[in-house]
Write an enzyme that holds these catalytic residues in place. Structure first.
Site, mmCIF file in Angstrom:
data_model
loop_
_atom_site.group_PDB
_atom_site.id
_atom_site.type_symbol
_atom_site.label_atom_id
_atom_site.label_comp_id
_atom_site.label_asym_id
_atom_site.label_seq_id
_atom_site.Cartn_x
_atom_site.Cartn_y
_atom_site.Cartn_z
ATOM 1 N N TYR A 120 35.468 38.652 38.847
ATOM 2 C CA TYR A 120 35.091 39.028 39.952
ATOM 3 C C TYR A 120 36.523 39.833 40.465
ATOM 4 O O TYR A 120 37.558 39.170 39.594
ATOM 5 C CB TYR A 120 35.490 37.861 40.471
ATOM 6 N N ASP A 186 43.411 42.580 35.793
ATOM 7 C CA ASP A 186 43.180 41.331 37.155
ATOM 8 C C ASP A 186 44.095 40.116 36.796
ATOM 9 O O ASP A 186 43.388 39.545 36.557
ATOM 10 C CB ASP A 186 41.939 41.675 37.675
ATOM 11 N N LYS A 214 46.812 34.999 45.223
ATOM 12 C CA LYS A 214 47.415 33.853 45.096
ATOM 13 C C LYS A 214 48.679 33.617 45.089
ATOM 14 O O LYS A 214 49.417 33.846 46.353
ATOM 15 C CB LYS A 214 46.346 33.404 44.001
HETATM 16 C C1 LIG Z 1 41.109 35.699 44.409
HETATM 17 C C2 LIG Z 1 41.242 37.255 43.365
HETATM 18 C C3 LIG Z 1 40.523 38.141 43.936
HETATM 19 C C4 LIG Z 1 39.912 38.269 45.410
HETATM 20 O O1 LIG Z 1 41.661 37.999 46.382
HETATM 21 P P1 LIG Z 1 41.463 37.538 47.407
HETATM 22 O O2 LIG Z 1 43.077 37.863 47.771
HETATM 23 O O3 LIG Z 1 40.390 36.596 47.921
HETATM 24 O O4 LIG Z 1 41.576 38.961 48.272
HETATM 25 C C5 LIG Z 1 40.524 38.875 42.871
HETATM 26 N N1 LIG Z 1 40.674 38.852 41.431
HETATM 27 C C6 LIG Z 1 40.639 37.910 41.540
HETATM 28 C C7 LIG Z 1 40.443 37.542 39.454
HETATM 29 C C8 LIG Z 1 40.702 36.705 41.682
HETATM 30 O O5 LIG Z 1 40.542 35.047 41.196
#
Ligand SMILES: *Cc1c(COP(=O)(O)O)cnc(C)c1O
Length: 352
Positions: A120, A186, A214
């Site tokens: 994701y 990511d 995060k």
């Molecule tokens: C949470 C998440 C995102 C998106 O971050 P947001 O601050 O919710 O937009 C992107 N990549 C990964 C792997 C995530 O866990």
């Protein structure tokens, strides 16, 4: 998306959070393994973060010009991730991914992006070629002169928790090097979670561009992307790739982030997080074959046949696991060994 679609019923209406637990509006308390989807590695309302942020916003919450804490956070990120020579702060993980992909396309002058079905990367609209996590052959089939970048969560954290296979990340690095493709990690979940320097430090593979979010906001909205100087210098104002944000680097988020990273520098913290999570995961094996669990550091995921029924049994015992088997669960520094034992007892008596 908070509607508990995967487990049915009504979502918790949170009233307050302290350390390892949250209280819902009806006064019930739950041990929290969601931790704002991994952002709260120090737990809820950490006293040092709360007081630092209060002090910061006493002096103004947003300036639209640079503040010193923003610079300090950028320096911390660069020193934790040797592959990040330059970093741009944004307001969410989604934005970080948008920035990294835009930059990768501009740098390579190519258009296609390969991602993995299990991963994701936020909600932005992108068109991707799709490969399978831990399957290098599925990647090789998609390689062409049009591919700008491969983006991957180095530990898949949005399909349960899937650790990368022995040579998966190194294999991706090789494919990218051979074909002049950029490798984007990511690390929005894994950055400062699986180790201080993220999955790159844990597995010894460097990305060309890295996305963060995060944890680096300490519970406040943030995102960041960074990497090699020669790529990052294409960003405005140095280069032609436009990117800007009204609240980027705002004092509340960067202060909370800095306090968090300061606490995480105590390297013992990761060993302790790992120990607690290991005890919990081993304890959950009391359910035998009915529950399949996987873990990297303090993140874990599990599959169980009737996930909704297990989820609600746990809720009734005061344990809040992720409201979908696809989401990862997290142990924070605020979870005590007693919390872990209490959780194992609840799992054991769940009778699933
Ligand atoms: C949470 C998440 C995102 C998106 O971050 P947001 O601050 O919710 O937009 C992107 N990549 C990964 C792997 C995530 O866990």
């Amino acid at each position: 998306m908070r509607a508990f679609g995967a487990v049915g019923g009504n979502p918790l209406l949170a009233a307050e959070g302290r350390g390892s637990s949250i209280k819902s509006i009806d006064g019930k308390e739950y041990l929290d393994y969601v931790g704002s989807y991994g952002a709260l590695i120090l737990g809820h309302a950490h006293p040092k973060i709360v007081s630092a942020v209060k002090r910061a916003i006493d002096s103004g919450s947003s300036f639209g010009t640079t503040n010193i804490k923003e610079v300090e956070l950028a320096k911390e990120i660069c020193s934790a991730f040797p592959s990040i020579e330059k970093v741009r702060l944004v307001n969410s993980g989604t934005e970080a991914v948008m920035g990294a992909l835009k930059l990768a396309k501009a740098f390579t002058k190519r258009k296609l992006i390969i991602k993995f079905k299990e991963c994701y990367h936020g909600w932005s609209e992108q068109s991707y070629l799709e490969a399978r996590f831990n399957d290098l052959e599925s990647v090789k089939k998609l390689i062409s002169k049009e591919v700008a970048a491969i983006i991957v969560e180095p530990v898949a954290g949005n399909s349960g928790v899937i650790p990368p296979g022995e040579d998966f990340l190194r294999g991706l690095r090789k494919i990218c090097d051979k074909n002049d493709i950029l490798l984007i990690f990511d690390e929005v979940i894994t950055g400062f979670r699986v180790s201080f320097g993220g999955a790159q430090e844990l597995y010894g593979v460097k990305a060309d561009l890295t996305c963060l979010g995060k944890i680096i906001g300490g519970g406040f909205p943030i995102g960041a992307f960074g990497g090699k100087e020669e790529i990052m210098k294409l960003l405005a104002p140095e280069g032609p790739v436009y990117q800007a944000g009204t609240f980027s680097g705002n004092p509340a988020s960067v202060t909370a982030g800095l306090e968090t990273l300061k606490a995480l520098k105590n390297k013992k913290i990761y060993a302790k997080l790992e120990e607690k999570t290991k005890i919990l995961c081993e304890g959950m094996t009391c359910l035998g074959d009915r529950l399949k669990i996987s873990r990297v550091g303090s993140m874990f995921g599990f599959q169980i046949d009737d996930y909704p029924s297990f989820f609600w049994k746990m809720i009734n015992s005061g344990i809040y696991f992720a409201p979908s088997a696809r989401e990862a669960n997290f142990v924070s520094a605020a979870h005590s060994f007693e919390d872990i034992e209490e959780t194992i007892r609840a799992v054991r008596s769940s009778n699933v």
